[in-house]
Scaffold this active site. Structure first.
Site, short mmCIF file in Angstrom:
data_model
loop_
_atom_site.label_atom_id
_atom_site.label_comp_id
_atom_site.label_asym_id
_atom_site.label_seq_id
_atom_site.Cartn_x
_atom_site.Cartn_y
_atom_site.Cartn_z
CG HIS A 1 -0.15 -0.01 2.52
ND1 HIS A 1 0.47 1.08 3.05
CD2 HIS A 1 0.10 -1.03 3.37
CE1 HIS A 1 1.06 0.77 4.17
NE2 HIS A 1 0.86 -0.53 4.40
CD GLU B 1 2.19 -5.45 8.36
OE1 GLU B 1 2.36 -6.69 8.39
OE2 GLU B 1 2.87 -4.70 7.66
#
Length: 192
Positions: free
Chosen positions: A9, A76
């Protein structure tokens, strides 16, 4: 043969441990976003973690590509009580645990967080399902540093510590191919 294009990202600019906190991505580098969009196969399917930094990055590079629903198991690492804290603060509280977590990733976990092996198992499960459901296709998976490294570790068949030696920049692509009975590794941390 299924090709994975693992995209990290856009940057959050946080100087702390960012795992499950939903910080936004800075996507103001429109030239980098455009290069990434143009680099990815036009017929690929796009999927992302459900955190906004991944969702928004996926939207920015999607173009005419088909989109799969966001997946929470592509998040994550869950850093538990270390979340949004700087490494020096974490190290000051418990230097042995902090050192063990990064120097010998595996079963060591931050307080109320998850271990590397738990992250790897979580991500392997969702990637295996994606490969089964979309065999023979190109998949763009917009996710996070740790998620990408779990798959680098898997494809290279190396230790977690060896996987951590790889740099994974924001807006980079790591290319892995699943051949049914094994993996091959293309570029790691490619910045188009």
């Amino acid at each position: 043969m299924t090709r994975l294009h693992l995209v990290r990202h856009g940057p959050t600019h946080a100087k702390t441990m960012v795992g499950w906190s939903d910080l936004p991505a800075d996507l103001s580098d429109t030239a980098a976003v455009a290069r990434l969009h143009d680099h990815l196969p036009p017929e690929s399917l796009v999927i992302s973690s459900d955190l906004s930094r991944a969702v928004d990055t996926a939207s920015a590079i999607q173009g005419a590509r088909a989109r799969l629903p966001h997946h929470p198991d592509l998040r994550e690492i869950n850093f538990g009580t270390w979340e949004l804290r700087g490494f020096k603060d974490i190290e000051a509280d418990d230097p042995e645990l902090a050192f063990a977590y990064w120097d010998n990733p595996g079963d060591v976990r931050p307080p109320e967080g998850e271990s590397w092996n738990e992250v790897r198992a979580r991500v392997d499960t969702v990637v295996d399902a994606l490969i089964t459901q979309h065999t023979g296709q190109d998949l763009v998976v917009v996710a996070h540093f740790g998620v990408i490294l779990t798959q680098v570790q898997r494809a290279l068949d190396v230790t977690a510590r060896e996987a951590f030696s790889h740099k994974i920049d924001n807006l980079s692509v790591t290319e892995l191919t699943h051949h049914g009975d094994g993996w091959s590794v293309g570029r790691i941390n490619h910045l188009p």
